[in-house]
Design an enzyme around this catalytic site. Structure first.
Site, mmCIF file in Angstrom:
data_model
loop_
_atom_site.group_PDB
_atom_site.id
_atom_site.type_symbol
_atom_site.label_atom_id
_atom_site.label_comp_id
_atom_site.label_asym_id
_atom_site.label_seq_id
_atom_site.Cartn_x
_atom_site.Cartn_y
_atom_site.Cartn_z
ATOM 1 N N SER A 120 -9.248 -0.788 3.746
ATOM 2 C CA SER A 120 -9.516 0.627 3.993
ATOM 3 C C SER A 120 -10.871 1.264 3.564
ATOM 4 O O SER A 120 -11.355 2.157 4.044
ATOM 5 C CB SER A 120 -8.377 1.460 3.519
ATOM 6 O OG SER A 120 -7.051 1.236 3.772
ATOM 7 N N HIS A 141 -10.113 -2.008 11.230
ATOM 8 C CA HIS A 141 -9.210 -1.024 10.479
ATOM 9 C C HIS A 141 -8.285 -0.354 11.344
ATOM 10 O O HIS A 141 -8.535 0.634 12.136
ATOM 11 C CB HIS A 141 -10.221 -0.242 9.702
ATOM 12 C CG HIS A 141 -9.613 0.884 8.955
ATOM 13 N ND1 HIS A 141 -9.564 2.194 8.982
ATOM 14 C CD2 HIS A 141 -8.583 0.735 8.000
ATOM 15 C CE1 HIS A 141 -8.981 2.898 8.039
ATOM 16 N NE2 HIS A 141 -8.175 1.825 7.414
ATOM 17 N N GLU A 153 -10.470 1.135 13.984
ATOM 18 C CA GLU A 153 -12.086 1.203 13.883
ATOM 19 C C GLU A 153 -12.539 -0.454 13.783
ATOM 20 O O GLU A 153 -12.008 -1.070 12.870
ATOM 21 C CB GLU A 153 -12.075 1.659 12.379
ATOM 22 C CG GLU A 153 -11.868 3.478 12.549
ATOM 23 C CD GLU A 153 -12.440 4.018 11.086
ATOM 24 O OE1 GLU A 153 -13.050 5.089 11.033
ATOM 25 O OE2 GLU A 153 -11.577 3.606 10.243
ATOM 26 N N ASN A 191 -11.368 7.498 7.003
ATOM 27 C CA ASN A 191 -10.767 7.447 5.626
ATOM 28 C C ASN A 191 -11.677 8.298 4.982
ATOM 29 O O ASN A 191 -11.276 9.096 3.774
ATOM 30 C CB ASN A 191 -10.700 6.222 5.105
ATOM 31 C CG ASN A 191 -9.392 5.531 5.232
ATOM 32 O OD1 ASN A 191 -8.458 6.374 5.675
ATOM 33 N ND2 ASN A 191 -9.026 4.189 5.157
HETATM 34 N N1 LIG Z 1 -0.838 1.319 4.136
HETATM 35 C C1 LIG Z 1 -1.908 1.801 4.638
HETATM 36 O O1 LIG Z 1 -1.545 2.951 5.441
HETATM 37 C C2 LIG Z 1 -3.061 1.077 5.247
HETATM 38 C C3 LIG Z 1 -3.692 1.483 6.427
HETATM 39 C C4 LIG Z 1 -5.048 0.906 6.899
HETATM 40 C C5 LIG Z 1 -5.497 -0.259 6.240
HETATM 41 N N2 LIG Z 1 -4.555 -0.459 5.039
HETATM 42 C C6 LIG Z 1 -5.049 -1.806 4.365
HETATM 43 O O2 LIG Z 1 -4.104 -2.819 4.547
HETATM 44 C C7 LIG Z 1 -4.270 -3.733 3.385
HETATM 45 C C8 LIG Z 1 -2.750 -3.908 3.293
HETATM 46 O O3 LIG Z 1 -2.328 -2.721 2.912
HETATM 47 P P1 LIG Z 1 -0.624 -2.666 2.767
HETATM 48 O O4 LIG Z 1 -0.406 -1.060 2.980
HETATM 49 O O5 LIG Z 1 -0.191 -3.371 4.069
HETATM 50 O O6 LIG Z 1 -0.387 -3.295 1.648
HETATM 51 P P2 LIG Z 1 1.219 -3.878 1.130
HETATM 52 O O7 LIG Z 1 1.132 -3.925 -0.457
HETATM 53 O O8 LIG Z 1 2.301 -3.073 1.788
HETATM 54 O O9 LIG Z 1 1.167 -5.290 1.783
HETATM 55 C C9 LIG Z 1 0.125 -6.326 1.240
HETATM 56 C C10 LIG Z 1 0.820 -7.609 1.228
HETATM 57 O O10 LIG Z 1 -0.055 -8.628 1.086
HETATM 58 C C11 LIG Z 1 0.519 -9.677 0.259
HETATM 59 N N3 LIG Z 1 -0.346 -10.410 -0.294
HETATM 60 C C12 LIG Z 1 -0.911 -10.210 -1.580
HETATM 61 N N4 LIG Z 1 -2.079 -11.051 -1.773
HETATM 62 C C13 LIG Z 1 -1.767 -12.153 -0.917
HETATM 63 C C14 LIG Z 1 -2.738 -13.289 -0.442
HETATM 64 N N5 LIG Z 1 -3.430 -13.692 -1.445
HETATM 65 N N6 LIG Z 1 -2.260 -13.781 0.600
HETATM 66 C C15 LIG Z 1 -1.351 -13.241 1.310
HETATM 67 N N7 LIG Z 1 -0.671 -12.238 1.209
HETATM 68 C C16 LIG Z 1 -1.002 -11.577 0.162
HETATM 69 C C17 LIG Z 1 1.507 -8.860 -0.615
HETATM 70 O O11 LIG Z 1 2.603 -9.865 -0.991
HETATM 71 C C18 LIG Z 1 1.978 -7.999 0.270
HETATM 72 O O12 LIG Z 1 3.278 -8.391 0.991
HETATM 73 C C19 LIG Z 1 -5.033 -3.239 2.288
HETATM 74 O O13 LIG Z 1 -6.530 -3.852 2.389
HETATM 75 C C20 LIG Z 1 -5.100 -1.622 2.768
HETATM 76 O O14 LIG Z 1 -6.224 -1.069 2.093
HETATM 77 C C21 LIG Z 1 -3.561 0.059 4.701
#
Ligand SMILES: NC(=O)c1ccc[n+]([C@@H]2O[C@H](COP(=O)([O-])OP(=O)(O)OC[C@H]3O[C@@H](n4cnc5c(N)ncnc54)[C@H](O)[C@@H]3O)[C@@H](O)[C@H]2O)c1
Length: 287
Positions: A120, A141, A153, A191
């Site tokens: 993000s 993104h 994005e 963002n």
């Molecule tokens: N939540 C949102 O709305 C959103 C929107 C856009 C982008 N993002 C980005 O997407 C990414 C994930 O966010 P999320 O909300 O899905 O988080 P989340 O916490 O729901 O999921 C992250 C997952 O990654 C796993 N993980 C951790 N370390 C790992 C590794 N080394 N290898 C493989 N898996 C691993 C965790 O076990 C977890 O299941 C982040 O970079 C976040 O900034 C999130």
């Protein structure tokens, strides 16, 4: 370059949805997470979404079955990296963990694979530079939930090649998404702008001006927004929201990006939003 098989890392809030969208569009997907239970939880959320789509007649049973059959879950990074043309990383929002994973991927992925991060707010350039081929590294993104949101994005660094950019723009279109291109910078376009909106909303709550529900309602009825800032923060996950907020504050060095106190306190208390059943609001089940 033609994309056939995609590795999606992280089966959480974003990863499972990204995997589903890719599989629905005909791509083979390796979906990886660090524990079996996380992979299984991601796959069961996909199944629930597909079942709902069949029930609402948005998809046939055959299409749903075909989509599930294209997704292979694993906890093994090597298996996730096998034969992929593209890796989309959607793991925790921690730049050091992300860099370690990309360093490892660099050793085990096919030579010409493209690496994309769904971060993000972390630096795409910093991640690209730990790999041997920063020309094939890009930001991708997505928005939450990936199955429903139309925009993606696409973030380029000074090193990203035109071929990598063209491949990703074409992929977004094949996935039925609208790509928006942006240079690597904190929070990219969406963002960075949203951050100010979130911060002022949460600061108003901290100052006792109004409660989350009143602020959300005021904005929804005034502007026909589908969700207010507190509902959105709970949907995103407050832990992710805090890291993103801290990154903007650190990188852009402006007071308006300082993480609000109520966000910091919620994360300290482990109330992370929908995924823990409690954030700014209470939820009957964790999603
Ligand atoms: N939540 C949102 O709305 C959103 C929107 C856009 C982008 N993002 C980005 O997407 C990414 C994930 O966010 P999320 O909300 O899905 O988080 P989340 O916490 O729901 O999921 C992250 C997952 O990654 C796993 N993980 C951790 N370390 C790992 C590794 N080394 N290898 C493989 N898996 C691993 C965790 O076990 C977890 O299941 C982040 O970079 C976040 O900034 C999130």
């Amino acid at each position: 370059m033609e994309i056939r098989r995609i590795g999606v890392l992280g089966a959480g809030t974003m990863g499972h949805g990204i995997a589903q969208v890719c599989a629905q569009s005909g791509y083979q997907v390796n979906l990886q997470d660090i524990k079996d239970e996380f992979v299984e939880a991601g796959i069961s959320k996909i199944q629930k979404f597909l079942d709902g789509s069949v029930e609402r007649k948005r998809m046939t049973q055959d299409e749903a079955d075909l989509t599930s059959s294209r997704i292979k879950g694993t906890t093994d990074l090597r298996e996730a990296a096998k034969d992929v043309d593209l890796v989309i990383e959607a793991i925790v929002e921690d730049i050091n963990i992300k860099k370690d994973v990309f360093k490892e991927l660099d050793q085990i992925c096919p030579e010409d694979a493209i690496f994309a991060s769904n971060t993000s707010a972390q630096s795409i350039t910093e991640m690209a530079m730990v790999t041997k081929h920063p020309d094939r590294f890009i930001g991708m993104h997505w928005f939450n939930p990936p199955q429903l949101m139309r925009g993606i994005e696409v973030i380029v660094t000074d090193k990203t090649s035109q071929e990598t950019l063209d491949t990703m723009v074409n992929l977004c279109k094949k996935l039925g998404k609208e790509p928006g291109i942006c240079k690597d910078s904190p929070g990219f376009i969406v963002n960075r702008l949203l951050q100010i909106w979130y911060n002022e909303s949460l600061n108003m709550f901290d100052e006792g001006v109004a409660d989350p529900q009143d602020i959300d309602t005021a904005l929804k009825v005034a502007y026909n927004f589908r969700m207010g800032p507190f509902e959105l923060r709970d949907l995103v996950g407050l832990d992710v929201a805090l890291v993103v907020s801290e990154t903007h504050y650190r990188e852009l060095m402006r007071e308006q990006f300082k993480p609000p106190r109520c966000l910091v306190m919620k994360v300290k208390a482990g109330d992370l939003g929908r995924k823990t059943g409690r954030g700014f609001y209470e939820y009957e089940s964790k999603t």
